[in-house]
Design an enzyme around this catalytic site. Sequence first.
Site, PDB file in Angstrom:
ATOM      1  N   ASP A  18       0.829  -1.208   0.000  1.00 45.94           N
ATOM      2  CA  ASP A  18       0.000   0.000   0.000  1.00 45.94           C
ATOM      3  C   ASP A  18       0.869   1.266   0.000  1.00 45.94           C
ATOM      4  O   ASP A  18       2.001   1.246   0.485  1.00 45.94           O
ATOM      5  CB  ASP A  18      -0.922  -0.025   1.237  1.00 45.94           C
ATOM      6  CG  ASP A  18      -2.111   0.909   1.089  1.00 45.94           C
ATOM      7  OD1 ASP A  18      -2.359   1.409  -0.023  1.00 45.94           O
ATOM      8  OD2 ASP A  18      -2.796   1.148   2.102  1.00 45.94           O
ATOM      9  N   HIS A  35       2.429   3.295  -8.974  1.00 42.51           N
ATOM     10  CA  HIS A  35       2.211   1.856  -9.185  1.00 42.51           C
ATOM     11  C   HIS A  35       3.391   1.241  -9.944  1.00 42.51           C
ATOM     12  O   HIS A  35       3.800   0.119  -9.664  1.00 42.51           O
ATOM     13  CB  HIS A  35       0.896   1.614  -9.923  1.00 42.51           C
ATOM     14  CG  HIS A  35      -0.312   2.024  -9.135  1.00 42.51           C
ATOM     15  ND1 HIS A  35      -0.496   1.647  -7.824  1.00 42.51           N
ATOM     16  CD2 HIS A  35      -1.383   2.803  -9.452  1.00 42.51           C
ATOM     17  CE1 HIS A  35      -1.639   2.161  -7.374  1.00 42.51           C
ATOM     18  NE2 HIS A  35      -2.192   2.869  -8.340  1.00 42.51           N
ATOM     19  N   LEU A 129      10.267 -20.643  -4.619  1.00 50.74           N
ATOM     20  CA  LEU A 129       9.337 -19.701  -3.972  1.00 50.74           C
ATOM     21  C   LEU A 129       7.987 -19.809  -4.660  1.00 50.74           C
ATOM     22  O   LEU A 129       7.916 -19.754  -5.889  1.00 50.74           O
ATOM     23  CB  LEU A 129       9.864 -18.261  -4.106  1.00 50.74           C
ATOM     24  CG  LEU A 129       8.898 -17.148  -3.679  1.00 50.74           C
ATOM     25  CD1 LEU A 129       8.699 -17.156  -2.167  1.00 50.74           C
ATOM     26  CD2 LEU A 129       9.416 -15.778  -4.126  1.00 50.74           C
TER      27      LEU A 129
END
Length: 244
Positions: A18, A35, A129
């Site tokens: 965020d 972004h 991962l």
Amino acid sequence: MSLPSSEKLPQHVAIIMDGNGRWAVKRGLPRLAGHRAGTENLRRIIRACVEFGVKYLTIYAFSTENWGRPREEVDGLMHILEDVIDHELKELNQQGVQIRHIGRLDQLAASIQKKVLDAVKTTQHNDRLVLNVAFNYGGRDEIVQAIQQIIRDGVSAEKITPDLVSSYLYTAGVPDPDLIIRTSGELRISNFLIWQAAYAEWFVTPIYWPDFGKEEFLKALETFSNRDRRYGKVDSKEYEDNHA
Ligand code: IPE
Ligand code: IPE
Ligand code: MG
């Protein structure tokens, strides 16, 4: 900051990425520039997870509520997802990252659905991962979908257990998050992993996501390693020592 020993590392880290918009506005830039900077940072954090030996990383990239943003921003975020897949898939695959998607794929444009499914398929056998990309994800939506499917499957009421519900969620087979990180200082869950977060540890930092680098991530891991996870219990040895 030093890396905690492997048994003190969280197996599953989830991040509410965020603060991109505020990061941009502070610099006099359009929100979309924030972004973009956020995706640059994501690359750093994925690399760090691979390096540190974190096994599962879940990232909140677009919520079911984010459709309520201005059209230009929503379109921009869709475009960024496509761009990231186009440009990063090869390297992620080389790093041994297995990409998964959590959320509603069917509401996204056909071209995006295809790219996401391709990325998932290309990386399905990787095991360094597991990267769960929460895109068009909402925790309530996930639970509603699960309930609908449980009913469709004709499961009887007495067969419904927490484990059964977990197995119907998008995250089926993935251990619950041990550590949830939220950047930009907000103290709320914003519909993220609301079922899975039951006993997660939280790390909230005022730093905006594009600036949350490897050092900050290490700090979050170190903080986690010092937490006492009690799961509602009382340690029996400590109890005896104090009540002898
Ligand atoms: C998080 O950054 C990314 C998404 C929700 C897509 P924000 O866009 O929410 O940034 P702020 O909270 O407005 O600063
Ligand atoms: C949560 O952030 C969603 C993502 C990070 C993708 P928001 O910025 O949408 O959450 P609120 O509106 O502050 O609760
Ligand atoms: Mg926000």
